[in-house]
Design an enzyme around this catalytic site. Sequence first.
Site, PDB file in Angstrom:
ATOM      1  N   GLU A  47       0.827  -1.202   0.000  1.00 54.88           N
ATOM      2  CA  GLU A  47       0.000   0.000   0.000  1.00 54.88           C
ATOM      3  C   GLU A  47       0.865   1.256   0.000  1.00 54.88           C
ATOM      4  OE1 GLU A  47      -3.249   0.013  -0.189  1.00 54.88           O
ATOM      5  OE2 GLU A  47      -3.778  -2.029   0.424  1.00 54.88           O
ATOM      6  N   THR A  48       0.380   2.253  -0.708  1.00 55.56           N
ATOM      7  CA  THR A  48       0.890   3.617  -0.598  1.00 55.56           C
ATOM      8  C   THR A  48      -0.271   4.504  -0.167  1.00 55.56           C
ATOM      9  OG1 THR A  48       2.596   3.322  -2.290  1.00 55.56           O
ATOM     10  CG2 THR A  48       1.894   5.579  -1.825  1.00 55.56           C
TER      11      THR A  48
END
Length: 268
Positions: A47-48
């Site tokens: 995830e970002t």
Amino acid sequence: MKSIKIFQIDAFTDQLFSGNPAAVCVLNNWLSDNLMQSIANENNLAETAFIVSKGDDFEIRWFTPTTEVDLCGHATLASAYVLYNLLDYPGSLIRFYSPRSGWLSVKKRDEMLYLDFPTDTLELINRKQQVIHIYACIGIFPIELYKGKTDYIAVIDSESSLKNIQPNLEEIAKLKGRGLVVTAKGDAVDFVSRFFAPQSGIDEDPVTGSAHTSLVPIWAKKLGKRNFTASQLSKRGGQLVCEYADDRCLIGGKAKLYLTGEIKLDQL
């Protein structure tokens, strides 16, 4: 904006190179969806998170390498860690607004950070065809099978069985949801889990905070309690403490800073 501050944080751990790594990008204003997706793909992490300050609060969005998701626990925890420890946020409570999941908050208690997330709504599934499909996914018939807002949750017999699962990622990718959570009663903690989401670009997630919004109500009913210790049994591993508060779940953990840097956008 020609450059973006980026931080990489290991979430749900007190040691580097364990827990779940997340990138946190601090923006002045929102970028285009395509650009944020490209950055997440370039980061190549589960995830970002992208955050934008809005007065005393923050807006937040989460991207895997391939898609935007409705909710992400470990990247929200990582975002709060950045704000508290690197950007000098002064309070003990941070409020995030997600366009997909509404208001979320993170509370700081000493070194622990607690996500305050909405409890998932679960449907118990007894349809034979879907149970057989889960067997094709993990090689074990679930004791119980649930469908939450985004994930399937399979309860199996033991921590030992969970450790030994060899997932069929091709079959899991056919599930119509974000991914598959598999869980069992823990030997040294209250419950353990693993999370597989090849359809979201994540074969196995190291630690999935948001999945615990589904796991906590399941284990609250099974164990007859409201406070839990939990572990996610990925290769990196992660530890969580959780509290069931009916329509809300508190999901706590620690985090460690891995890197800081800048993304250069000058040539775009």
